[in-house]
Design an enzyme around this catalytic site. Structure first.
Site, PDB file in Angstrom:
ATOM      1  N   SER A 155      40.895  43.300  49.678  1.00 51.91           N
ATOM      2  CA  SER A 155      41.297  44.688  49.876  1.00 51.91           C
ATOM      3  C   SER A 155      40.127  45.594  50.254  1.00 51.91           C
ATOM      4  CB  SER A 155      41.981  45.194  48.608  1.00 51.91           C
ATOM      5  OG  SER A 155      41.139  45.024  47.481  1.00 51.91           O
ATOM      6  N   CYS A 176      47.064  39.304  35.201  1.00 52.12           N
ATOM      7  CA  CYS A 176      46.511  40.665  35.080  1.00 52.12           C
ATOM      8  C   CYS A 176      47.485  41.761  35.501  1.00 52.12           C
ATOM      9  CB  CYS A 176      45.202  40.796  35.846  1.00 52.12           C
ATOM     10  SG  CYS A 176      45.345  40.489  37.611  1.00 52.12           S
ATOM     11  N   ARG A 202      35.734  41.798  34.472  1.00 51.79           N
ATOM     12  CA  ARG A 202      36.188  40.406  34.578  1.00 51.79           C
ATOM     13  C   ARG A 202      35.012  39.418  34.649  1.00 51.79           C
ATOM     14  NH1 ARG A 202      41.307  41.908  35.177  1.00 51.79           N
ATOM     15  NH2 ARG A 202      42.181  42.785  37.089  1.00 51.79           N
ATOM     16  N   LYS A 225      36.494  33.711  47.774  1.00 50.16           N
ATOM     17  CA  LYS A 225      36.963  35.086  47.756  1.00 50.16           C
ATOM     18  C   LYS A 225      35.950  35.985  47.071  1.00 50.16           C
ATOM     19  CE  LYS A 225      40.463  37.814  45.532  1.00 50.16           C
ATOM     20  NZ  LYS A 225      41.363  37.895  44.438  1.00 50.16           N
ATOM     21  N   LYS A 231      35.981  32.372  43.039  1.00 52.00           N
ATOM     22  CA  LYS A 231      36.407  33.771  43.049  1.00 52.00           C
ATOM     23  C   LYS A 231      35.357  34.580  42.292  1.00 52.00           C
ATOM     24  CE  LYS A 231      40.021  36.923  41.609  1.00 52.00           C
ATOM     25  NZ  LYS A 231      41.427  37.106  41.247  1.00 52.00           N
ATOM     26  N   GLU A 283      32.543  24.751  40.818  1.00 54.70           N
ATOM     27  CA  GLU A 283      33.932  25.219  40.629  1.00 54.70           C
ATOM     28  C   GLU A 283      34.886  24.498  41.575  1.00 54.70           C
ATOM     29  OE1 GLU A 283      35.707  27.061  38.763  1.00 54.70           O
ATOM     30  OE2 GLU A 283      34.499  28.564  37.747  1.00 54.70           O
TER      31      GLU A 283
HETATM   32  C1  PBG Z   1      44.599  38.741  40.569  1.00 54.91           C
HETATM   33  C2  PBG Z   1      44.053  38.952  41.934  1.00 54.91           C
HETATM   34  C3  PBG Z   1      43.143  39.932  42.387  1.00 54.91           C
HETATM   35  C4  PBG Z   1      43.042  39.774  43.774  1.00 54.91           C
HETATM   36  C5  PBG Z   1      43.852  38.688  44.115  1.00 54.91           C
HETATM   37  N1  PBG Z   1      44.449  38.192  42.961  1.00 54.91           N
HETATM   38  C6  PBG Z   1      42.454  41.029  41.653  1.00 54.91           C
HETATM   39  C7  PBG Z   1      41.422  40.754  40.656  1.00 54.91           C
HETATM   40  O1  PBG Z   1      41.023  39.619  40.406  1.00 54.91           O
HETATM   41  O2  PBG Z   1      41.006  41.727  40.051  1.00 54.91           O
HETATM   42  C8  PBG Z   1      42.232  40.631  44.697  1.00 54.91           C
HETATM   43  C9  PBG Z   1      42.679  40.658  46.123  1.00 54.91           C
HETATM   44  C10 PBG Z   1      42.140  41.783  46.942  1.00 54.91           C
HETATM   45  O3  PBG Z   1      41.222  42.533  46.544  1.00 54.91           O
HETATM   46  O4  PBG Z   1      42.670  41.953  48.053  1.00 54.91           O
HETATM   47  N2  PBG Z   1      43.681  38.301  39.627  1.00 54.91           N
END
Ligand code: PBG
Length: 325
Positions: free
Chosen positions: A275, A123, A218, A249, A196, A234
């Site tokens: 984040s 991405c 997504r 996550k 995830k 999963e």
């Molecule tokens: C890549 C990825 C993402 C995160 C980790 N790897 C973003 C997403 O899936 O949109 C998010 C990590 C975070 O928010 O700290 N796909």
């Protein structure tokens, strides 16, 4: 067990010495993984406004920053790349001289003992911002696998110690395992982002990595936040495909998933304090609404208590400072 007054729970809470002796969960700096964003250029250190204390770093600045991480005793970093150019097929992701590949080479040269993990996803490298190749507005699964496998191999060839696929395509762990094994890297572990979720808590990350999808969302590949049983399916699938470590996550909004996964599988479990979780705590602290050190210690302890063995957190450096105080 007999009740009150025979059993008085407060007996074991009377002072810090007793409390620390009966404490069940302890945070350890050895369990931390520090996320870093690497960008082209020289002498670049661009702050990410929604992630105070987090920067987009050019490789020279990254090397310096990682020096501090190593000195703090943090054993591992996970790298995210911001390429100079993006295209439909994420060419920058598997370019042998791409941004992550170069960063890995530099870090492994400078700090051979540091564990360098790379996030494997498309991405950040696609012009449309999705984690796979697109046809007719659809994210295609199987054609994406080949690109993910190429990406993982290029990271490992550059020296990455562990690859961490985060794309959520079906079958990607098997595809990556096969290409690594076929190329003599049968000892390189895969840390899979197994459960995830399609979470709005990734917002600030997408500012940092410039990876927001240009259309849609997504939800056709990341998991529905309402689901639990699916997380177990999963994880099971990823382990069958050869994942060595599994991940849940985000972390704090999904502690029930962390616990269920830990109870059901005997594999090292990683939780990612993402984040948005970091941004929330930073914002409340900046306003003086919460005591940052105390809430961060509590939040991270809750993640361990729920069953995480390892934690990916933007707070890693600060946490070490608080832990050794
Ligand atoms: C890549 C990825 C993402 C995160 C980790 N790897 C973003 C997403 O899936 O949109 C998010 C990590 C975070 O928010 O700290 N796909």
């Amino acid at each position: 067990m007999s009740g009150f007054p025979i059993y008085r729970p407060r007996r074991l809470r009377q002072n810090e010495v007793i409390r620390s002796m009966v404490r069940e969960t302890e945070l350890n700096f050895k369990d931390l993984i520090y996320p870093l964003f690497v960008i082209h250029g020289k002498d670049v250190k661009t702050p990410v406004p929604s992630l105070p204390g987090v920067f987009q770093l050019s490789i020279d600045k990254l090397e310096k920053e990682v020096g501090e991480v190593v000195a703090a005793g943090i054993p591992a970093v996970i790298l995210f790349g911001i390429p100079a150019e993006k295209d439909e097929v994420a060419s920058g992701a598997y370019d042998p001289n791409g941004i992550v590949q170069e960063a890995v080479r530099t870090l492994k040269r400078a700090y051979p003992e540091l564990l360098v993990i790379t996030d494997v996803c498309l991405c950040e490298y696609t012009s449309h911002g999705h984690c796979g190749v697109i046809d007719n507005g659809q994210v295609l699964n199987d054609p994406t696998l080949e690109l993910l496998a190429k990406t993982a191999l290029s990271h490992v060839e550059a020296g990455a110690d562990i690859v961490a696929p985060s794309d959520m395509m079906d079958g990607r762990v098997a595809a990556i395992r096969k290409v690594l094994d076929d190329n003599g890297f049968s000892h390189t572990p895969i840390m899979s982002y197994s459960a995830k979720y399609a979470s709005a808590f990734y917002g600030p990350f997408r500012d940092a990595a410039g990876s927001a999808p240009q259309f849609g969302d997504r939800k056709s590949y990341q998991m529905d936040p309402a689901n639990t049983d699916e997380a177990l399916r999963e994880v099971e699938l990823d382990l069958q495909e050869g994942a060595d470590m599994i991940m849940v996550k985000p972390a704090m909004p999904y502690l029930d998933i962390v616990r269920r996964v830990k109870d059901n599988f005997n594999a090292p479990l990683v939780a990612y304090q993402v984040s948005g979780e970091y941004a929330m705590l930073k914002a409340a602290a900046a306003n003086g609404w919460l005591d940052e050190e105390k809430v961060v210690l509590e939040a991270l302890t809750s993640i361990k208590r729920a069953g995480a063995d390892l934690i990916i957190t933007y707070y890693a450096k600060e946490l070490v400072r608080w832990l050794i105080k």
